[in-house]
Design an enzyme around this catalytic site. Structure first.
Site, PDB file in Angstrom:
ATOM      1  CG  HIS A  55     -55.487 -17.321  12.619  1.00  0.00           C
ATOM      2  ND1 HIS A  55     -56.442 -17.015  13.550  1.00  0.00           N
ATOM      3  CD2 HIS A  55     -54.876 -16.168  12.305  1.00  0.00           C
ATOM      4  CE1 HIS A  55     -56.422 -15.707  13.783  1.00  0.00           C
ATOM      5  NE2 HIS A  55     -55.478 -15.174  13.041  1.00  0.00           N
ATOM      6  CE  LYS A  82     -67.356 -27.314  13.647  1.00  0.00           C
ATOM      7  NZ  LYS A  82     -66.552 -26.496  14.526  1.00  0.00           N
ATOM      8  NE  ARG A  83     -65.213 -23.042   3.667  1.00  0.00           N
ATOM      9  CZ  ARG A  83     -64.597 -22.195   2.846  1.00  0.00           C
ATOM     10  NH1 ARG A  83     -64.641 -20.894   3.063  1.00  0.00           N
ATOM     11  NH2 ARG A  83     -63.955 -22.619   1.782  1.00  0.00           N
ATOM     12  CE  LYS A 133     -63.091 -26.152   9.965  1.00  0.00           C
ATOM     13  NZ  LYS A 133     -62.914 -25.367  11.210  1.00  0.00           N
ATOM     14  CB  THR A 169     -64.636 -18.466  17.083  1.00  0.00           C
ATOM     15  OG1 THR A 169     -64.766 -18.684  15.678  1.00  0.00           O
ATOM     16  CG2 THR A 169     -63.251 -17.957  17.389  1.00  0.00           C
ATOM     17  CE  LYS A 196     -68.874 -16.803  16.557  1.00  0.00           C
ATOM     18  NZ  LYS A 196     -68.543 -16.979  15.127  1.00  0.00           N
TER      19      LYS A 196
HETATM   20  C1  26V Z   1     -55.618 -19.769   4.530  1.00  0.00           C
HETATM   21  C2  26V Z   1     -55.550 -19.518   3.202  1.00  0.00           C
HETATM   22  C3  26V Z   1     -54.461 -20.125   2.421  1.00  0.00           C
HETATM   23  C4  26V Z   1     -54.188 -19.359   1.161  1.00  0.00           C
HETATM   24  C5  26V Z   1     -55.452 -19.097   0.394  1.00  0.00           C
HETATM   25  C6  26V Z   1     -56.486 -18.344   1.178  1.00  0.00           C
HETATM   26  C7  26V Z   1     -56.515 -18.686   2.616  1.00  0.00           C
HETATM   27  C8  26V Z   1     -57.502 -18.130   3.387  1.00  0.00           C
HETATM   28  C9  26V Z   1     -57.558 -18.392   4.723  1.00  0.00           C
HETATM   29  C10 26V Z   1     -56.626 -19.212   5.294  1.00  0.00           C
HETATM   30  C11 26V Z   1     -56.653 -19.340   6.762  1.00  0.00           C
HETATM   31  C12 26V Z   1     -57.013 -20.608   7.311  1.00  0.00           C
HETATM   32  C13 26V Z   1     -56.792 -20.473   8.764  1.00  0.00           C
HETATM   33  C14 26V Z   1     -58.036 -20.284   9.564  1.00  0.00           C
HETATM   34  O1  26V Z   1     -59.068 -19.805   9.158  1.00  0.00           O
HETATM   35  N1  26V Z   1     -57.892 -20.690  10.791  1.00  0.00           N
HETATM   36  C15 26V Z   1     -58.972 -20.658  11.765  1.00  0.00           C
HETATM   37  O2  26V Z   1     -58.793 -19.503  12.569  1.00  0.00           O
HETATM   38  C16 26V Z   1     -59.783 -19.397  13.567  1.00  0.00           C
HETATM   39  C17 26V Z   1     -59.562 -18.087  14.276  1.00  0.00           C
HETATM   40  O3  26V Z   1     -58.354 -18.115  14.965  1.00  0.00           O
HETATM   41  C18 26V Z   1     -59.718 -20.580  14.497  1.00  0.00           C
HETATM   42  O4  26V Z   1     -60.752 -20.480  15.442  1.00  0.00           O
HETATM   43  C19 26V Z   1     -59.860 -21.883  13.728  1.00  0.00           C
HETATM   44  O5  26V Z   1     -59.636 -22.981  14.589  1.00  0.00           O
HETATM   45  C20 26V Z   1     -58.858 -21.926  12.597  1.00  0.00           C
HETATM   46  O6  26V Z   1     -59.094 -23.052  11.764  1.00  0.00           O
END
Ligand code: 26V
Length: 810
Positions: free
Chosen positions: A366, A547-548, A553, A655, A659
């Site tokens: 992701h 969004k975050r 972004k 995503t 929406k």
């Molecule tokens: C990474 C980490 C790193 C370690 C600590 C906790 C933590 C929690 C979440 C993440 C994931 C970050 C990746 C993420 O959210 N990606 C998003 O995924 C969406 C669904 O596929 C996508 O639409 C977004 O573009 C993408 O940023």
């Protein structure tokens, strides 16, 4: 009492929508009185919500049991979706809509003198996720239930979900979220489904075999929530694990008066499921995080093996019955853990355990952001999971020997770190990206060598969102118009929205589309006036970025352009300006200082602009605090314009963009993530495209002076930076944004300056297009009409065919 025979059909097979209102009313009252112990005159809003939730839940249990029985009886293959995050939001209204009880419930509640909307809004969001990745998992659960794909979701039952956000003098302040402080009516505790989760200790070799003697253990105890699909035809289970101590409460110590020490094991164990990690920006090598990841994964795998064996199947047949999807690398310990369980608990040899494991596992990537890619110091990893460290080395060794052309710099264990991306890749039979562009970049940039060694392993599954929640439920005016126009049944056949295209030329349809949007805008304006004291004009363009908060972004690009817009109105007060409301929503990770500074700037700019009498009717900025799923459900249906302005190559998919499109808001955006496919579907006339492409971004960065050159070439940008640097928006502390402005000049990694002029021009085109009502309404309606591809049903079908080899049961 007679046992209910397994072969007798379960007793609620009548179509749920036909349920008589009186029966529902009786059930609500029965739950109010007998489950909650409340007499009607004393019942609070909470009591009514709980009673209604239990009565609705009762109607999901039938489909749920039937689904489980059929999967079991027909020996069907099941999907197991392992995710550290499930960003569910509220459940009641979603369940009501999916089982077709919407109208009945409204009528019954009105009859009982209750405001259904208020009850719905009384429910706290289940915020067990950070953003896109967690919300995707929730959409996937709903789509798997809609399609009749037998599935379990596995996650952690965090006591505290994502923090609550407040603004104090414009600055983000976090407070703990507390969703479980009230009873949670949607879950069933399953104390009998519990597994011991080991940590630390030593590996001993006895009789030529390795034995892990753990130094600590906790218990993972299951809580099940049914997830019902569209029209209640199928329901799956979301199983969340809570942590409990293995050692009992120390009564001796308690009796000696040492109360704190007596409760210590309990407190220690519970930390494992206490809080969701709120930082999705940067990877941090925190031991507790590794323990949480192993806790989820080991509990899920033990549960999967127990279920498989209790059906009488052999372990060799595991891949025929079990698909396991790893949502990012967070559960990537599944590879070594399944090998460990097969070898150490079931006596299998390494080669066979490896084969079986690889045939079961899939991995979804992701993010390409290097700072978010998980790597564990071998010291930490070996300390917490000593047996897994051995197995990881064995996997790496096997891989190197089997593919001798593997370059020396490729591998799982490198520079005293375990790389979870490489581990997940090597242990999975399929690896997927989440949009076409992203999957290409995963191949070319993230895993180029592994892709060469394993051609065909990386596939694409472009994300999607569930149209039941994100259109049918959150936008009743538009959903009603769609049903009137193309007929019933589009909710699970979203391609049928194409039928709207025949009507965009019809002025009556366009007026109805306009009226639906306006109704949502009026409702949002009212909410905003109480929420953040902004006076919103429903005739203004509602321009939304939610969004975050991340540098990539580029909320910064948006707010800088808002300042340029404000200045242009001042410079040219008699031009035909189109009023605009710029809405922001989103949280910054608590430790992400730059993101918090951007929030502060947005709020500071908002305070000054909103108070300017000269522009008040033409430009307003709203930033309601604590953006979450429920806020998205208010904002998105009311949006005219969708801001998707990431630095190209950085947003894996997005995503939210889908929406907005479904809800009839054209995109202003870069060629990034799924924007590429949105543009392809909707056509260039109905999308405000601007900015550098992913390839151009890489090239532009080669010039160390790219920002200075862009600023010097742009008078509007110079003016904006000058105003911010002078303290126009921070009169109490004029130098507050010196650092921020300096970084744009000298360290503009995300190319805010390079894309500024193109964005500014694209925003001008938006004004121009909006002023032409017919043109705008046509664009908006075509966005809805052409959004069918972005149903998560389409995505899940892709996973079922290409990754899981699972057949739908309905
Ligand atoms: C990474 C980490 C790193 C370690 C600590 C906790 C933590 C929690 C979440 C993440 C994931 C970050 C990746 C993420 O959210 N990606 C998003 O995924 C969406 C669904 O596929 C996508 O639409 C977004 O573009 C993408 O940023």
């Amino acid at each position: 009492m007679e046992l209910y025979p397994v072969n007798r059909p379960f007793p609620t097979s009548a179509p749920l929508a036909d349920l008589p209102a009186e029966a529902l009313r009786d059930d609500i009252l029965r739950h109010l009185i007998y489950t909650l112990g409340k007499d009607v005159p004393h019942a609070t809003r909470y009591d009514w919500r709980m009673a209604l939730s239990y009565a609705v839940r009762d109607r999901i249990v039938g489909p749920w049991f039937r689904s489980t029985r059929r999967t079991w009886a027909e020996g069907r293959k099941r999907v197991h979706y392992l995710s550290m995050e499930f960003l569910i939001g509220r459940i009641l209204e979603d369940a009501v809509v999916n089982i077709g009880l919407d109208e009945t419930v409204r009528g019954v509640m009105a009859d009982l003198g209750q405001d259904y909307r208020a009850l719905v809004e009384d429910e706290p969001d289940a915020a067990l996720g950070n953003g896109g990745l967690g919300r995707l998992a929730a959409c996937f659960m709903e789509s798997m239930a809609t399609l009749g794909c037998p599935a379990y979701g596995y996650g952690i039952r965090y006591e505290h979900g994502l923090f609550r956000q407040r603004f104090e003098a414009g600055f983000q302040v976090e407070t703990p979220e507390d969703w479980l402080s009230q009873a949670h009516p949607w879950e069933f505790a399953r104390p009998e489904a519990a597994y011991v989760i080991p940590f630390k200790g030593e590996v001993e070799t006895r009789d030529g075999r390795d034995h892990w003697v753990p130094g600590e253990t906790v218990i993972a105890s299951a809580f099940d929530t049914p997830v019902v699909g569209w029209q209640g035809k199928w329901a799956n289970t979301l199983r969340l694990w809570g942590a409990k101590p293995t050692t009992q409460f120390d009564l001796d110590r308690f009796n000696r008066g040492d109360y704190a020490a007596a409760a210590e094991p309990e407190a220690l164990a519970r930390t494992l499921s206490r809080v969701l990690y709120p930082d999705d920006t940067t990877y941090q090598g925190k031991e507790l995080r590794l323990k949480q990841e192993f806790f989820l994964t080991s509990a899920a795998l033990q549960d999967i093996l127990r279920r498989h064996l209790s059906a009488g199947h052999s372990l060799a047949s595991l891949p025929a019955h079990v698909a396991i999807q790893m949502n990012d690398t967070h559960p990537a310990i599944a590879g070594p853990e399944l090998i460990r369980l097969l070898m150490d608990d079931h006596g299998m040899v390494f080669a066979e355990a490896l084969e079986i494991t690889r045939a079961c596992l899939g991995y979804t990537n992701h993010t390409l952001l290097p700072e978010a890619l998980e790597r564990w110091a071998t010291f930490t990893f070996g300390n917490v999971l000593p047996r897994h460290m051995q197995i990881v080395e064995r996997i790496d060794d096997w891989h190197r020997r089997t593919w001798p052309s593997r370059p020396h710099y490729v591998g799982i264990v490198k520079h005293h770190e375990v790389r979870m991306g490489e581990l997940a890749f090597i242990m999975a039979h399929k690896v997927n990206g989440v949009s076409a562009l992203h999957s290409d970049l995963v191949k070319a940039n993230l895993f180029p060598e592994l892709n060469r060694l394993h051609p065909g392993r990386i596939v694409n599954q472009t994300n999607g969102v569930t149209p039941r929640r994100w259109l049918r439920m959150c936008n009743r005016p538009l959903a009603g118009l769609i049903t009137e126009t193309v007929g019933a049944g589009w909710e699970d056949h979203l391609d049928r929205l194409r039928g709207l295209e025949d009507h965009v030329g019809d002025a009556g349809f366009r007026a109805a589309f306009d009226a639906a949007k306006r109704q949502n805008k009026v409702a949002l304006a009212e909410w905003l006036s109480s929420e953040c004291e902004v006076k919103a004009d429903p005739d203004a363009i509602f321009d939304v970025q939610v969004k975050r908060i991340h540098e990539y972004k580029r909320q910064l690009l948006n707010i800088l352009q808002a300042v340029a817009h404000w200045k242009s109105i001042h410079d040219n007060p008699n031009a035909a300006w189109v009023p605009r409301l710029r809405i922001f929503g989103g949280k910054a990770a608590p430790g992400y200082a730059v993101a918090k500074e951007i929030i502060h700037l947005i709020n500071d700019v908002g305070s000054v602009i909103n108070a300017d009498p000269a522009t008040r009717d033409l430009l307003q900025i709203a930033y309601p605090a604590n953006y979450n799923v429920s806020m998205a459900e208010r904002l998105i249906p009311a949006a005219d314009l969708s801001e998707q302005i990431s630095t190209a190559g950085k947003e894996a998919s997005g995503t939210g963009n889908m929406k907005f499109m479904m809800n009839g808001a054209p995109t202003i955006g870069t060629l990034d993530g799924a924007n590429v496919e949105i543009l392809q579907e909707v056509g260039a006339d109905n999308f405000f495209l601007f900015g550098l492409t992913a390839g151009e971004v890489v090239k532009r960065r080669e010039d160390p002076d790219h920002a200075r050159k862009a600023i010097e070439a742009s008078q509007p940008l110079q003016d904006v930076l000058q105003m911010i640097a002078e303290g126009r928006f921070s009169p109490d502390q004029p130098d507050r944004y010196h650092g921020l402005v300096h970084r744009i000049w000298h360290h503009d990694y995300f190319l805010v300056a390079a894309d500024f002029d193109a964005y500014h021009a694209a925003q001008g085109q938006v004004d121009h297009a909006y002023a032409d009502r017919d043109r705008w309404l046509k664009m908006a309606a075509l966005n809805t009409a052409r959004s069918g591809l972005f149903s998560s049903d389409r995505t899940i079908r892709g996973y079922m065919d290409e990754i899981w080899s699972v057949e739908p049961a309905i």
